[in-house]
Design a protein around this motif. Structure first.
Motif: not given
Length: 360
Positions: A9, A22, A24
């Motif tokens: 994130k 954010g 990932d």
């Protein structure tokens, strides 16, 4: 030794302006990962955050499961190669390679073998006594990469390193960087706006758009199965054709749609959509052919321009309803400008996107 890279994130803000939203991402040890996307998508910013040259506003960066957010760049075990060679013009190639180690306090007995090894890997042993002004662009880029190699980093980061080279040298350096990855086995992260570089070099491609990840996958996975219109249009050269279309009917045997001024029946059902919906029909130029009735007829198009490339013939055409359609035919084809040509497509190779751009 290869290193894993995990982004959890991860965010980047400049004041009230968010540029990375954010993200990932999991990069396995030894992978060659390419960040690709249009200018301003955040790929270089993300790379600089991994290097420690930009602070992380939110989330976490883990190298081999160790949090790196607050670790100084010099202590992360990362070496970065930039678009600019940034060589010291008054120093020899040898001194350019050795200088970073000298300033880090390494002794001559430690520096010598590292420099010789890097020069051997990059095949620049005969250039060690030259100055940068005596080198070609490709040779200068090798020296810049050599400065990263001598540090023996855990991870190599490349920020558009081939942008300053001409087309022939770019192809050569793509091959050499790929060979370097196979030889060293280090984790490498490579940023480019050139999707051809991404397709030819990557184990895994990360497609970025406006600070977000659109799709992650192997090159052919993204080419064959794009999750949305953005990825479909960015991956592949020449670019995928997008035609405005309308769903007419769907049953257990397939889907009927109006596209390019013609009615087309696909032998499969879509994942979403209802009759009357406006959609986008996508087909790559290389997946269109002339006179192959075993495939599905897209219709008769008018040829506006012909490019004979020797190994392929590019046709720039217009559909009956006035939409542009590019057709890439194998080899040398006798097609004249102004001709009417009936084209066919492989139903297994076409794509349909909903109004929001998602593949259905």
């Amino acid at each position: 030794m290869s290193t894993s890279v995990v982004l959890e994130k991860v965010e980047k803000r400049y004041g009230a302006f968010d540029v990375i939203h954010g993200i990932d991402l999991n990069i396995e040890p030894g992978e060659f990962v390419v960040f690709v996307g249009p200018s301003g998508c955040g790929k270089s910013t993300l790379l600089r955050m991994i290097a420690g040259l930009e602070e992380i506003s939110g989330g976490a960066l883990l190298l081999d499961r160790e949090r790196m957010n607050e670790v100084a760049p010099a202590k992360r075990g990362i070496a970065m190669v930039f678009q600019s060679y940034a060589l010291y013009p008054h120093m020899s190639v040898y001194k350019n390679l050795a200088f970073g180690l000298e300033t880090a306090g390494y002794k001559r007995a430690e520096i010598e073998p590292r420099v010789r090894r890097a020069a051997g890997i990059l095949q620049i042993e005969k250039l060690l006594e030259r100055k940068p002004k005596q080198l070609s662009g490709g040779q200068r880029q090798r020296v810049a990469i050599g400065r990263a190699i001598v540090r023996e980093p855990r991870i190599f980061l490349f920020d558009e390193p081939l942008s300053n080279l001409d087309a022939e040298l770019r192809v050569q350096m793509r091959v050499e960087i790929s060979r370097l990855h196979r030889s060293l086995g280090n984790t490498m992260i490579y940023v480019t706006h050139d999707q051809v570089e991404a397709m030819t070099m990557a184990d895994k491609i990360v497609v970025l758009n406006a600070g977000r990840i659109e799709q992650v996958g192997a090159p052919l996975e993204l080419y064959n199965h794009p999750v949305n219109r953005f990825v479909a249009g960015f991956i592949g050269s020449p670019k995928m054709n997008f035609l405005n279309a309308r769903l007419e009917a769907s049953d257990g045997e397939g889907t009927v749609m109006s596209v390019g001024g013609n009615t087309v029946r696909l032998p499969r059902r879509l994942k979403a959509g209802a009759p009357g919906d406006t959609v986008t029909f996508g087909i790559r130029p290389e997946h269109l052919v002339a006179e192959r009735e075993a495939w599905i007829a897209l219709g008769t198009v008018n040829v506006d321009l012909v490019e004979n490339l020797g190994g392929a013939t590019m046709l720039y055409t217009t559909t009956p309803d006035g939409q542009a359609l590019t057709v890439a035919l194998d080899g040398q084809q006798d097609v004249q400008r102004g001709a009417n040509l009936k084209v066919y497509f492989d139903p297994a190779r076409c794509h349909v996107f909903a109004a929001d751009g998602i593949a259905i």
